[in-house]
Design a protein around this motif. Structure first.
Motif, PDB file in Angstrom:
ATOM      1  N   ASP A  91      -4.143   3.371 -14.305  1.00 54.38           N
ATOM      2  CA  ASP A  91      -4.519   4.853 -14.325  1.00 54.38           C
ATOM      3  C   ASP A  91      -6.030   4.826 -14.836  1.00 54.38           C
ATOM      4  N   VAL A  92      -6.815   3.857 -14.758  1.00 54.53           N
ATOM      5  CA  VAL A  92      -8.118   3.705 -15.016  1.00 54.53           C
ATOM      6  C   VAL A  92      -8.854   5.038 -14.302  1.00 54.53           C
ATOM      7  N   ASP A  93      -9.542   5.714 -15.035  1.00 60.86           N
ATOM      8  CA  ASP A  93     -10.446   6.745 -14.268  1.00 60.86           C
ATOM      9  C   ASP A  93     -11.380   6.373 -13.244  1.00 60.86           C
ATOM     10  N   ARG A  94     -11.201   6.798 -11.850  1.00 63.70           N
ATOM     11  CA  ARG A  94     -11.772   6.228 -10.900  1.00 63.70           C
ATOM     12  C   ARG A  94     -13.020   7.089 -10.524  1.00 63.70           C
ATOM     13  N   THR A  95     -13.180   8.037 -11.183  1.00 62.03           N
ATOM     14  CA  THR A  95     -14.364   9.111 -10.768  1.00 62.03           C
ATOM     15  C   THR A  95     -15.575   8.964 -11.562  1.00 62.03           C
ATOM     16  N   TYR A 131       0.747  -1.134  -0.035  1.00 67.39           N
ATOM     17  CA  TYR A 131       0.034   0.054  -0.052  1.00 67.39           C
ATOM     18  C   TYR A 131       1.052   1.180   0.031  1.00 67.39           C
ATOM     19  N   ALA A 132       1.891   1.164   0.752  1.00 72.23           N
ATOM     20  CA  ALA A 132       2.809   2.413   0.910  1.00 72.23           C
ATOM     21  C   ALA A 132       3.466   2.629  -0.491  1.00 72.23           C
ATOM     22  N   ARG A 133       3.811   1.630  -1.020  1.00 68.96           N
ATOM     23  CA  ARG A 133       4.563   1.757  -2.554  1.00 68.96           C
ATOM     24  C   ARG A 133       3.678   2.136  -3.515  1.00 68.96           C
ATOM     25  N   LEU A 134       2.420   1.822  -3.381  1.00 69.25           N
ATOM     26  CA  LEU A 134       1.433   2.548  -4.226  1.00 69.25           C
ATOM     27  C   LEU A 134       1.222   3.876  -4.073  1.00 69.25           C
ATOM     28  N   ARG A 135       1.434   4.424  -2.923  1.00 65.26           N
ATOM     29  CA  ARG A 135       1.197   5.923  -2.907  1.00 65.26           C
ATOM     30  C   ARG A 135      -0.311   6.294  -2.948  1.00 65.26           C
ATOM     31  N   VAL A 136      -1.219   5.241  -2.751  1.00 63.05           N
ATOM     32  CA  VAL A 136      -2.529   5.576  -2.694  1.00 63.05           C
ATOM     33  C   VAL A 136      -3.415   6.328  -1.654  1.00 63.05           C
ATOM     34  N   GLU A 137      -3.811   7.128  -1.765  1.00 58.87           N
ATOM     35  CA  GLU A 137      -4.678   7.877  -0.573  1.00 58.87           C
ATOM     36  C   GLU A 137      -6.253   7.178  -0.538  1.00 58.87           C
ATOM     37  N   TYR A 138      -6.466   6.594   0.481  1.00 58.01           N
ATOM     38  CA  TYR A 138      -7.756   5.644   0.258  1.00 58.01           C
ATOM     39  C   TYR A 138      -7.878   5.213   1.998  1.00 58.01           C
ATOM     40  N   ILE A 187     -13.993  -2.938  -4.022  1.00 59.61           N
ATOM     41  CA  ILE A 187     -13.377  -2.371  -5.419  1.00 59.61           C
ATOM     42  C   ILE A 187     -14.248  -1.568  -6.173  1.00 59.61           C
ATOM     43  N   ALA A 188     -15.497  -2.036  -6.224  1.00 62.80           N
ATOM     44  CA  ALA A 188     -16.479  -1.549  -6.847  1.00 62.80           C
ATOM     45  C   ALA A 188     -16.688  -0.039  -6.469  1.00 62.80           C
ATOM     46  N   ILE A 189     -16.701   0.089  -5.307  1.00 63.72           N
ATOM     47  CA  ILE A 189     -16.941   1.570  -4.531  1.00 63.72           C
ATOM     48  C   ILE A 189     -15.719   2.400  -5.008  1.00 63.72           C
ATOM     49  N   ARG A 190     -14.615   2.069  -4.778  1.00 59.03           N
ATOM     50  CA  ARG A 190     -13.254   2.541  -4.868  1.00 59.03           C
ATOM     51  C   ARG A 190     -13.416   2.969  -6.278  1.00 59.03           C
ATOM     52  N   ASN A 191     -13.848   2.151  -7.483  1.00 61.06           N
ATOM     53  CA  ASN A 191     -13.518   2.517  -8.878  1.00 61.06           C
ATOM     54  C   ASN A 191     -14.921   2.961  -9.608  1.00 61.06           C
ATOM     55  N   ARG A 192     -15.797   2.997  -8.847  1.00 56.64           N
ATOM     56  CA  ARG A 192     -17.151   3.360  -9.613  1.00 56.64           C
ATOM     57  C   ARG A 192     -17.697   2.393 -10.483  1.00 56.64           C
ATOM     58  N   PHE A 200      -7.882  -5.212  -3.119  1.00 60.53           N
ATOM     59  CA  PHE A 200      -7.810  -3.770  -3.147  1.00 60.53           C
ATOM     60  C   PHE A 200      -6.470  -3.580  -3.885  1.00 60.53           C
ATOM     61  N   LEU A 201      -5.483  -4.025  -3.430  1.00 61.01           N
ATOM     62  CA  LEU A 201      -4.114  -3.736  -3.891  1.00 61.01           C
ATOM     63  C   LEU A 201      -3.660  -4.324  -5.326  1.00 61.01           C
ATOM     64  N   ALA A 202      -4.210  -5.609  -5.432  1.00 59.67           N
ATOM     65  CA  ALA A 202      -4.145  -6.011  -6.619  1.00 59.67           C
ATOM     66  C   ALA A 202      -5.057  -5.382  -7.932  1.00 59.67           C
ATOM     67  N   SER A 203      -6.168  -4.940  -7.420  1.00 67.62           N
ATOM     68  CA  SER A 203      -6.786  -4.014  -8.195  1.00 67.62           C
ATOM     69  C   SER A 203      -6.236  -2.676  -8.693  1.00 67.62           C
ATOM     70  N   GLU A 204      -5.712  -2.176  -7.644  1.00 70.11           N
ATOM     71  CA  GLU A 204      -4.892  -0.903  -7.932  1.00 70.11           C
ATOM     72  C   GLU A 204      -3.821  -0.992  -8.917  1.00 70.11           C
ATOM     73  N   LEU A 205      -3.173  -2.048  -8.764  1.00 67.94           N
ATOM     74  CA  LEU A 205      -2.117  -2.451  -9.835  1.00 67.94           C
ATOM     75  C   LEU A 205      -2.539  -2.666 -11.313  1.00 67.94           C
ATOM     76  N   VAL A 206      -3.248  -3.533 -11.110  1.00 66.60           N
ATOM     77  CA  VAL A 206      -3.931  -3.814 -12.575  1.00 66.60           C
ATOM     78  C   VAL A 206      -4.861  -2.851 -13.372  1.00 66.60           C
ATOM     79  N   LEU A 207      -5.639  -2.125 -12.406  1.00 65.76           N
ATOM     80  CA  LEU A 207      -6.257  -1.075 -12.947  1.00 65.76           C
ATOM     81  C   LEU A 207      -5.528   0.219 -13.599  1.00 65.76           C
TER      82      LEU A 207
END
Length: 191
Positions: free
Chosen positions: A70-74, A40-47, A126-131, A61-68
């Motif tokens: 720069d996918v638009d999360r908004t 998580y620290a290496r990803l530098r995600v604020e969540y 994951i669905a909430i984080r990435n809409r 969550f971590l795996a999804s952050e990696l594979v997704l």
């Protein structure tokens, strides 16, 4: 038909992204929660929700952050689905929750643990984080089976009409304190 846009593998002490080493532990004895925090620290995600999650949800969550990436999360994603598998469901959290209710003289059910006593909570996080508003599913199998994963992705695309599918195996072994994650981000279409 579909193509894999990105994939990762997380095992004790090592994270691979698209076949390349993303993070490797420093050789100290493996401690699952410390390792997940390091990723998580290496990803530098604020969540902030990350710190409330159980190990299964953190792993997914971590795996999804990696594979997704720069996918638009908004923006809402109604054309994206999630399908995960594992062997032990939410057993790690179930055992922790059970300890909060087993003593009749000190009965205090833990709401923070109870919410994670369903394995599909990881798909919700994951669905909430990435809409992601498409189909989601979580299946429990006795062992990892690539053919089951492939069939589920194909069904999400063919039957549910998803254009993208986040799919994977997210296993947290409650007895050994270890983990195994294999995640892919797939896109419908020709190879």
């Amino acid at each position: 038909m579909y193509r894999i846009k990105s994939y990762c593998r997380i095992v004790p002490g090592r994270v691979l992204l698209n076949g390349e080493t993303y993070l490797e532990a420093d050789g100290k004895p493996f401690v699952m929660h410390d390792f997940l925090s390091a990723v998580y620290a290496r990803l530098r995600v604020e969540y902030r929700r990350f710190y409330k999650m159980d190990a299964l949800s953190k792993l997914g969550f971590l795996a999804s952050e990696l594979v997704l990436g720069d996918v638009d999360r908004t923006s809402p994603k109604e054309d994206t689905g999630i399908v995960f598998f594992n062997r032990s469901a939410s057993l790690e959290t179930d055992r922790r929750y059970q300890r909060t209710v087993q003593d009749k003289n000190n009965f205090y059910p833990s709401p923070s643990d109870f919410v994670y006593t369903l394995p599909n909570i990881v798909t919700g996080e994951i669905a909430i984080r990435n809409r992601i508003h498409g189909e989601t599913a979580f299946y429990v199998l006795p062992a990892f089976r690539s053919d089951s994963l492939r069939a589920a992705v194909e069904d999400m695309i063919r039957i549910a009409g998803m254009r993208y599918v986040l799919a994977g195996w997210t296993e947290v072994d409650a007895f050994s304190g270890t983990l195994d994650c294999r995640m892919t981000f797939c896109e419908a279409g020709r190879l």
